[in-house]
Structure formats: structure tokens, C-alpha cells
Enzyme design. Structure first.
Site, PDB file in Angstrom:
ATOM      1  N   GLU A  79      64.727 -34.713  28.231  1.00 16.33           N
ATOM      2  CA  GLU A  79      65.903 -35.420  27.712  1.00 16.33           C
ATOM      3  C   GLU A  79      67.096 -35.114  28.620  1.00 16.33           C
ATOM      4  OE1 GLU A  79      67.332 -33.715  23.882  1.00 16.33           O
ATOM      5  OE2 GLU A  79      65.511 -32.502  23.996  1.00 16.33           O
ATOM      6  N   CYS A 111      63.360 -33.220  21.958  1.00 17.79           N
ATOM      7  CA  CYS A 111      62.536 -32.045  22.272  1.00 17.79           C
ATOM      8  C   CYS A 111      61.056 -32.276  21.971  1.00 17.79           C
ATOM      9  CB  CYS A 111      63.039 -30.834  21.502  1.00 17.79           C
ATOM     10  SG  CYS A 111      64.758 -30.465  21.849  1.00 17.79           S
ATOM     11  N   TYR A 143      75.710 -27.800  25.510  1.00 14.86           N
ATOM     12  CA  TYR A 143      76.517 -28.248  24.364  1.00 14.86           C
ATOM     13  C   TYR A 143      78.010 -28.189  24.668  1.00 14.86           C
ATOM     14  CZ  TYR A 143      72.294 -27.964  21.543  1.00 14.86           C
ATOM     15  OH  TYR A 143      71.041 -28.147  21.035  1.00 14.86           O
ATOM     16  N   HIS A 233      58.957 -25.136  17.631  1.00 11.40           N
ATOM     17  CA  HIS A 233      60.021 -25.506  18.573  1.00 11.40           C
ATOM     18  C   HIS A 233      61.191 -24.580  18.255  1.00 11.40           C
ATOM     19  CE1 HIS A 233      63.191 -27.466  20.619  1.00 11.40           C
ATOM     20  NE2 HIS A 233      63.758 -27.929  19.515  1.00 11.40           N
TER      21      HIS A 233
HETATM   22  N1  COA Z   1      75.528 -10.714  11.664  1.00  7.78           N
HETATM   23  C1  COA Z   1      74.371 -11.365  11.399  1.00  7.78           C
HETATM   24  N2  COA Z   1      74.298 -12.709  11.158  1.00  7.78           N
HETATM   25  C2  COA Z   1      75.465 -13.392  11.203  1.00  7.78           C
HETATM   26  C3  COA Z   1      76.701 -12.779  11.488  1.00  7.78           C
HETATM   27  C4  COA Z   1      76.703 -11.358  11.730  1.00  7.78           C
HETATM   28  N3  COA Z   1      77.837 -10.705  12.007  1.00  7.78           N
HETATM   29  N4  COA Z   1      77.654 -13.732  11.459  1.00  7.78           N
HETATM   30  C5  COA Z   1      77.036 -14.921  11.165  1.00  7.78           C
HETATM   31  N5  COA Z   1      75.704 -14.701  11.013  1.00  7.78           N
HETATM   32  C6  COA Z   1      74.671 -15.692  10.731  1.00  7.78           C
HETATM   33  C7  COA Z   1      75.056 -16.705   9.683  1.00  7.78           C
HETATM   34  O1  COA Z   1      74.872 -16.183   8.367  1.00  7.78           O
HETATM   35  C8  COA Z   1      74.097 -17.832  10.019  1.00  7.78           C
HETATM   36  O2  COA Z   1      72.823 -17.529   9.513  1.00  7.78           O
HETATM   37  P1  COA Z   1      71.998 -18.635   8.657  1.00  7.78           P
HETATM   38  O3  COA Z   1      71.829 -19.826   9.569  1.00  7.78           O
HETATM   39  O4  COA Z   1      70.710 -17.959   8.347  1.00  7.78           O
HETATM   40  O5  COA Z   1      72.819 -18.960   7.477  1.00  7.78           O
HETATM   41  C9  COA Z   1      73.997 -17.765  11.541  1.00  7.78           C
HETATM   42  O6  COA Z   1      74.469 -16.465  11.902  1.00  7.78           O
HETATM   43  C10 COA Z   1      74.821 -18.791  12.267  1.00  7.78           C
HETATM   44  O7  COA Z   1      76.111 -18.729  11.760  1.00  7.78           O
HETATM   45  P2  COA Z   1      76.930 -20.067  11.460  1.00  7.78           P
HETATM   46  O8  COA Z   1      78.265 -19.695  10.950  1.00  7.78           O
HETATM   47  O9  COA Z   1      76.088 -20.990  10.651  1.00  7.78           O
HETATM   48  O10 COA Z   1      77.054 -20.582  12.976  1.00  7.78           O
HETATM   49  P3  COA Z   1      77.735 -21.855  13.537  1.00  7.78           P
HETATM   50  O11 COA Z   1      78.465 -22.654  12.547  1.00  7.78           O
HETATM   51  O12 COA Z   1      78.506 -21.344  14.702  1.00  7.78           O
HETATM   52  O13 COA Z   1      76.479 -22.775  14.057  1.00  7.78           O
HETATM   53  C11 COA Z   1      74.337 -23.509  14.801  1.00  7.78           C
HETATM   54  C12 COA Z   1      75.184 -22.310  14.363  1.00  7.78           C
HETATM   55  C13 COA Z   1      72.934 -23.031  15.090  1.00  7.78           C
HETATM   56  C14 COA Z   1      74.314 -24.544  13.668  1.00  7.78           C
HETATM   57  C15 COA Z   1      74.987 -24.130  16.091  1.00  7.78           C
HETATM   58  O14 COA Z   1      74.916 -23.179  17.111  1.00  7.78           O
HETATM   59  C16 COA Z   1      74.323 -25.412  16.545  1.00  7.78           C
HETATM   60  O15 COA Z   1      74.628 -26.490  16.070  1.00  7.78           O
HETATM   61  N6  COA Z   1      73.386 -25.325  17.509  1.00  7.78           N
HETATM   62  C17 COA Z   1      72.576 -26.447  17.969  1.00  7.78           C
HETATM   63  C18 COA Z   1      71.334 -26.542  17.120  1.00  7.78           C
HETATM   64  C19 COA Z   1      70.377 -27.551  17.709  1.00  7.78           C
HETATM   65  O16 COA Z   1      70.114 -27.458  18.869  1.00  7.78           O
HETATM   66  N7  COA Z   1      69.898 -28.494  16.900  1.00  7.78           N
HETATM   67  C20 COA Z   1      69.082 -29.580  17.384  1.00  7.78           C
HETATM   68  C21 COA Z   1      67.737 -29.247  17.863  1.00  7.78           C
HETATM   69  S1  COA Z   1      66.566 -28.761  16.673  1.00  7.78           S
END
Ligand code: COA
Length: 388
Positions: A79, A111, A143, A233
Site C-alpha cells: 500500500e 495490509c 502517519y 496482523h
Molecule cells: N502505561 C501503560 N499503558 C498506557 C499508559 C501507561 N502510562 N498510558 C496509556 N496506556 C495505554 C492506554 O490505556 C491504551 O491501552 P488500550 O488500547 O488497551 O486501552 C494504549 O496505551 C494507547 O493509549 P491511547 O490513549 O488509546 O493512545 P492514542 O489515543 O494515542 O492512540 C492508537 C493509540 C493505537 C489508536 C493510535 O496510535 C493509532 O491510531 N494508530 C494507528 C492504528 C492503525 O494502524 N490502525 C489501522 C491498521 S489495523
């Protein structure tokens, strides 16, 4: 006749950024990235590597005099395509010096495309058992700096050969698909960075996983306990963990422990590279096969492939006798061991140095790149590829 994965090759560029350092630079608790996202290191992609060169660097490790003349089809899932018309597979065929009568096509479905390639390759080999197919997945996961998706970037390539009587994994005939037109992740033609609704995408991923697993079990009378491991994945390794945990209550405690233990083995390499998009599932499979200590030939492994947009597939493979001998584990481990750490500032500079989408000539920093295949730049609106 058994058909499946005969060899697995891997490539990622030699630079990485430490996720604890990236977290500090973004004013985040390092444990959010290390535990919450589940990533320790992230590959940093130089402007001298693109999907084509990374695919060539991965495929080169599994081509030899023994299989070169058997390959009659290249299927290139990506992609991160480098042209809206001409297929990356043709550049790949040329770089790898494969003959002109090899059929070469690029495939796209986020993917999922490498899995599509593997399933098409399986049918091709069933019709032509003396032939092999080279299937490659190569991508740069971008990203954007300071975006929520930044800690889930990465890049690299996986290459497999699909053959009769495979040495690593025989793929079962049945599989379960689920496809729905959703907007969880996409990249418009004018954009170099993906657009993603991360939380929605994660929820859809788990939904597609549960649906396809259930469909597969119903179609094939398979019990969860028949599977020694589940590989996923992994856009980031916590994603697979969440999906796995969503079904652990459907099996015994001892089997759940086995699946968890094998999941940890399956994310060792992904933790150190980040997202490969098309190749991520196969990096995870590779990680499982190299790092798990209680797998045996004959064991069945469930694989969940997901490509946003979205298409999911659940399928099963059976480990072959002496599969460990067919893995190029030393090559892969050396590649990861010999990488160079860059600071967050250096990573940002490399991120911003990507070859622009422009008609003017451009020269990359290829002199700093030790990879065999590299992108030297663009001249007269054509990409210039070289090999050392
Ligand atoms: N210690 C441990 N864990 C922690 C933490 C800490 N100090 N602070 C936050 N976390 C955890 C959160 O609880 C969360 O866990 P959960 O998902 O089990 O609830 C995780 O870390 C991520 O935190 P969050 O606040 O949700 O992160 P974010 O809003 O910054 O976004 C993603 C995370 C993954 C959604 C973002 O990086 C993203 O969109 N990535 C792209 C995903 C992708 O590629 N999708 C398409 C292909 S499948």
C-alpha cells in the site's frame, strides 16, 4: 498435495528510534508506548529505501540457484506503491534478475494484500505443482510526526516462496473471509501519510477477527484447542494482544496460557521493527517460529490477516518437519542486532527527507545506505534503482 510457505525472507532498514526516547520527546509516559502500544523500537526508513528496494532486499535472501528457475509468478502486495500505473513487481523482477517470462503483478488491499498474494499463489501452485511463486509484502508505515499514529509507524518487507511440499508451513484449503466497506484507515492519492480513525479501526479489527474465526470453526469443525498458536496482523503489538484476549475465555486455562506464551514469541520481532503493513502478519509468524520453544511439526497455527477498508481472513497452516532448519533465523537476527540507533531529532530529519512527489530530479542519501538494493533518486521523472 501440500502447498504452502517454503521459505521466509525479511528486510528492514538499518536505522531505528527507541520508543522510550520518542515518548519523552512527545511528552508521553514511556510505558504508554512500551506497554500500552507494545513497541520497543521503530524502524526509521531512509529516503534511499522504498517499497520496491525493501521488497528486493527481503526477496534476495530466499532466492538461490535451487529455486530461481522454478519461480514463474511474482505477487507484490503493497500500500506504499511508487507508481499509479506501473507495478512495483516489474521493478522487482528486474532488480532480482528473474527471467522475462515470469508473470509479475502488484496487489492492493491495505495490509491484507500479502495474504491475498499467498492464497492466489497457493492456487497457482496447485495447478502447476512444479512451479513456485514469490510473494512479497513491503511498506513504509507513515502517519506523521506528532500524530496519534506516530508510535505505530515502521517499515520493512517480508518475502515468501510458495511451493508444493513446503518446508515451513502447509496452508489448509479452507479459509474464512469477511469484507465490509468501512473508513477506518485510508490514504488518498494526494497524501503521503495515512488517515486513520485509530479507535474505530481497533474495534473493527477485533470484530473481523472474531467473525472470521467463528466462520472458520463452523466451516471446518475446528476447535480452538486444535490450534497451538494464533498469529495476527500487528500494526502495533498490543493490537494482537487485545484480539487474542477477546477469545481466551472460549478455551481451557492451560490452552489459553499456551496461546498467550506463543503470542509473546510472535511479537518479539514486531516489537523491534514496528508496523510493516502488508508484511506484519508474516513477520509475526516468523517471530513465532524462531522464538517459540514448544512448537512441533504437525502443530496447527491460526493466522488472522486484516487490511483496513476492510478485509479480514482467518486461515490455518500446519508446521512441517524440520521447519526450523528452513528459517533464515541468523540472517534476520543479525540484521536486527546490527542496526544503528538514531536520536528523535535525526529520525525527524530522515522522516522529512522523503523523496518529494515532484517532477524535478532528486538524489537520495543513498551513500549512507549499506543495503544491497537502494533508490538513488529520480531522473527525468523515473526512479533510479541500483544495487551494490
Ligand atoms: N502505561 C501503560 N499503558 C498506557 C499508559 C501507561 N502510562 N498510558 C496509556 N496506556 C495505554 C492506554 O490505556 C491504551 O491501552 P488500550 O488500547 O488497551 O486501552 C494504549 O496505551 C494507547 O493509549 P491511547 O490513549 O488509546 O493512545 P492514542 O489515543 O494515542 O492512540 C492508537 C493509540 C493505537 C489508536 C493510535 O496510535 C493509532 O491510531 N494508530 C494507528 C492504528 C492503525 O494502524 N490502525 C489501522 C491498521 S489495523
Amino acid at each position: 498435495m501440500k502447498v504452502g510457505i517454503d521459505q521466509i525472507g525479511f528486510y528492514t532498514p538499518k536505522w531505528y528510534v527507541d520508543m522510550a526516547n520518542l515518548a519523552q520527546a512527545r511528552n508521553e509516559d514511556p510505558n504508554k508506548y512500551l506497554i500500552g502500544i507494545g513497541q520497543s523500537k521503530q524502524a526509521v526508513i531512509p529516503n534511499s529505501q522504498d517499497a520496491v528496494t525493501m521488497a528486493a532486499n527481503a526477496a534476495d535472501t530466499i532466492l538461490s540457484e535451487a529455486n530461481r528457475d522454478k519461480i514463474d509468478l511474482i505477487l507484490f502486495g503493497t500500500e506504499s506503491g511508487i507508481d499509479n500505473s506501473k507495478s512495483g513487481a516489474i521493478y522487482l523482477q528486474h532488480l532480482l534478475d528473474l527471467p522475462n517470462d515470469v508473470q509479475s503483478v502488484e496487489l492492493k488491499q491495505a495490509c491484507y494484500a500479502m495474504t491475498a498474494g499467498i492464497q492466489l499463489a497457493k492456487d497457482h501452485v496447485l495447478a502447476h505443482p512444479d512451479k513456485q511463486v514469490l510473494v512479497v509484502g513491503a511498506d513504509i508505515a507513515r502517519y506523521g510526526l506528532h500524530s496519534a499514529g506516530e508510535p505505530t509507524q515502521g517499515g520493512g518487507a517480508m518475502a515468501v516462496t510458495i511451493s508444493a511440499d513446503p518446508r515451513i508451513l502447509a496452508i489448509e484449503a479452507e479459509s474464512a473471509h469477511y469484507v465490509a466497506d468501512i473508513m477506518d484507515f485510508w490514504r488518498p492519492l494526494y497524501a503521503t501519510e495515512a488517515l486513520v480513525d485509530g479507535k474505530y479501526s481497533s474495534a473493527q479489527y477485533i470484530d473481523f477477527f472474531k467473525r472470521t474465526l467463528t466462520m472458520y470453526q463452523q466451516h471446518t469443525n475446528t476447535e480452538l484447542s486444535d490450534l497451538s498458536a494464533l498469529v495476527f496482523h500487528l500494526p502495533y503489538t498490543k493490537m494482537g494482544l487485545k484480539a487474542l484476549k477477546s477469545i481466551l475465555n472460549e478455551t481451557s486455562e492451560s490452552h489459553a496460557n499456551q496461546l498467550m506464551k506463543n503470542f509473546e514469541a510472535s511479537r518479539v520481532f514486531n516489537r523491534q521493527v514496528g508496523n510493516l503493513y502488508t508484511g506484519s502478519l508474516y513477520l509475526s509468524l516468523f517471530s513465532l517460529l524462531v522464538n517459540a520453544d514448544d512448537l512441533n511439526s504437525g502443530d496447527k497455527i491460526g493466522l488472522f490477516s486484516y487490511g483496513s477498508g476492510a478485509e479480514g481472513e482467518f486461515f490455518v497452516g500446519t508446521l512441517q518437519t524440520d521447519y526450523k532448519k528452513a528459517l533464515h533465523a541468523d540472517h534476520m537476527q543479525n540484521l536486527l542486532r546490527n542496526r544503528v540507533e538514531v536520536t528523535v531529532t535525526e529520525y525527524e530529519a530522515m522522516f522529512n527527507s522523503q523523496m518529494p512527489l515532484q517532477a524535478e530530479d532528486f538524489e537520495t542519501n543513498y551513500r549512507e545506505d549499506s543495503a544491497k538494493f537502494y533508490l538513488a533518486g529520480q531522473q527525468q521523472q523515473q526512479r533510479v534503482y541500483h544495487q551494490k
